[in-house]
Design a protein around this motif. Structure first.
Motif, PDB file in Angstrom:
ATOM      1  N   VAL A  31      57.547   9.432  33.524  1.00 24.03           N
ATOM      2  CA  VAL A  31      57.938   9.948  32.208  1.00 24.03           C
ATOM      3  C   VAL A  31      58.988   9.038  31.574  1.00 24.03           C
ATOM      4  CG1 VAL A  31      59.075  11.871  31.030  1.00 24.03           C
ATOM      5  CG2 VAL A  31      57.310  12.328  32.718  1.00 24.03           C
ATOM      6  N   GLY A  32      59.932   8.561  32.348  1.00 21.72           N
ATOM      7  CA  GLY A  32      60.947   7.642  31.821  1.00 21.72           C
ATOM      8  C   GLY A  32      60.333   6.352  31.293  1.00 21.72           C
ATOM      9  N   PHE A  38      57.621   4.295  24.406  1.00 25.05           N
ATOM     10  CA  PHE A  38      57.577   4.912  23.079  1.00 25.05           C
ATOM     11  C   PHE A  38      58.785   4.495  22.238  1.00 25.05           C
ATOM     12  CE2 PHE A  38      58.854   8.496  20.347  1.00 25.05           C
ATOM     13  CZ  PHE A  38      57.755   8.525  19.485  1.00 25.05           C
ATOM     14  N   GLN A  39      59.958   4.474  22.871  1.00 24.04           N
ATOM     15  CA  GLN A  39      61.172   4.075  22.144  1.00 24.04           C
ATOM     16  C   GLN A  39      61.123   2.605  21.740  1.00 24.04           C
ATOM     17  OE1 GLN A  39      64.299   5.284  24.840  1.00 24.04           O
ATOM     18  NE2 GLN A  39      64.938   6.868  23.394  1.00 24.04           N
ATOM     19  N   ALA A  40      60.567   1.773  22.587  1.00 30.04           N
ATOM     20  CA  ALA A  40      60.470   0.354  22.255  1.00 30.04           C
ATOM     21  C   ALA A  40      59.502   0.130  21.091  1.00 30.04           C
ATOM     22  CB  ALA A  40      60.016  -0.439  23.468  1.00 30.04           C
ATOM     23  N   LYS A  54      62.271  14.125  30.689  1.00 32.31           N
ATOM     24  CA  LYS A  54      62.371  13.969  32.144  1.00 32.31           C
ATOM     25  C   LYS A  54      62.739  15.278  32.824  1.00 32.31           C
ATOM     26  CE  LYS A  54      64.327   9.497  32.283  1.00 32.31           C
ATOM     27  NZ  LYS A  54      65.240   8.594  32.948  1.00 32.31           N
ATOM     28  N   VAL A  55      63.689  16.004  32.256  1.00 35.12           N
ATOM     29  CA  VAL A  55      64.106  17.280  32.846  1.00 35.12           C
ATOM     30  C   VAL A  55      62.948  18.266  32.845  1.00 35.12           C
ATOM     31  CG1 VAL A  55      65.607  19.274  32.507  1.00 35.12           C
ATOM     32  CG2 VAL A  55      66.543  16.986  32.332  1.00 35.12           C
ATOM     33  N   VAL A  56      62.242  18.337  31.733  1.00 38.35           N
ATOM     34  CA  VAL A  56      61.104  19.259  31.636  1.00 38.35           C
ATOM     35  C   VAL A  56      59.999  18.866  32.616  1.00 38.35           C
ATOM     36  CG1 VAL A  56      59.265  20.064  30.101  1.00 38.35           C
ATOM     37  CG2 VAL A  56      61.609  19.924  29.260  1.00 38.35           C
ATOM     38  N   ALA A  57      59.698  17.576  32.708  1.00 41.65           N
ATOM     39  CA  ALA A  57      58.645  17.117  33.614  1.00 41.65           C
ATOM     40  C   ALA A  57      59.007  17.370  35.075  1.00 41.65           C
ATOM     41  CB  ALA A  57      58.378  15.637  33.390  1.00 41.65           C
TER      42      ALA A  57
END
Length: 89
Positions: A31-32, A38-40, A54-57
């Motif tokens: 996920v990270g 996506f951010q890039a 990340k927390v949700v996954a």
């Protein structure tokens, strides 16, 4: 307690640790990586965008894998209790 018993016990501990923590680590890294990609692409640099998914996954992974994790931990505990007389000697 002999060196062989310590070696076997530590191998079993590390094997169980990797089996229990491995799925959550793999999900978190995947996920990270996806969020970083996506951010890039979008050039959005928001901290919560990396943290929340990340927390949700990881939470979903723990929730889904909990029966298997419990079986692995129960198996380890039973093996530890079965070998307890050898460790006490």
């Amino acid at each position: 307690m002999t060196v062989e018993l310590i070696k076997d016990l530590s191998f079993d501990v590390f094997k169980t640790l990797l089996m229990v923590a491995g799925p959550m680590l793999i999900v978190s890294m995947t996920v990270g990586l996806a969020v970083s990609f996506f951010q890039a692409i979008t050039q959005i640099q928001e901290f919560t965008l990396t943290f929340v998914p990340k927390v949700v996954a990881v939470f979903l992974c723990v929730f889904i894998m909990m029966p298997w994790i419990a079986r692995v931990m129960i198996g380890f505990t039973l093996r530890l209790i079965d070998k307890l007389p050898d460790y006490v000697r």
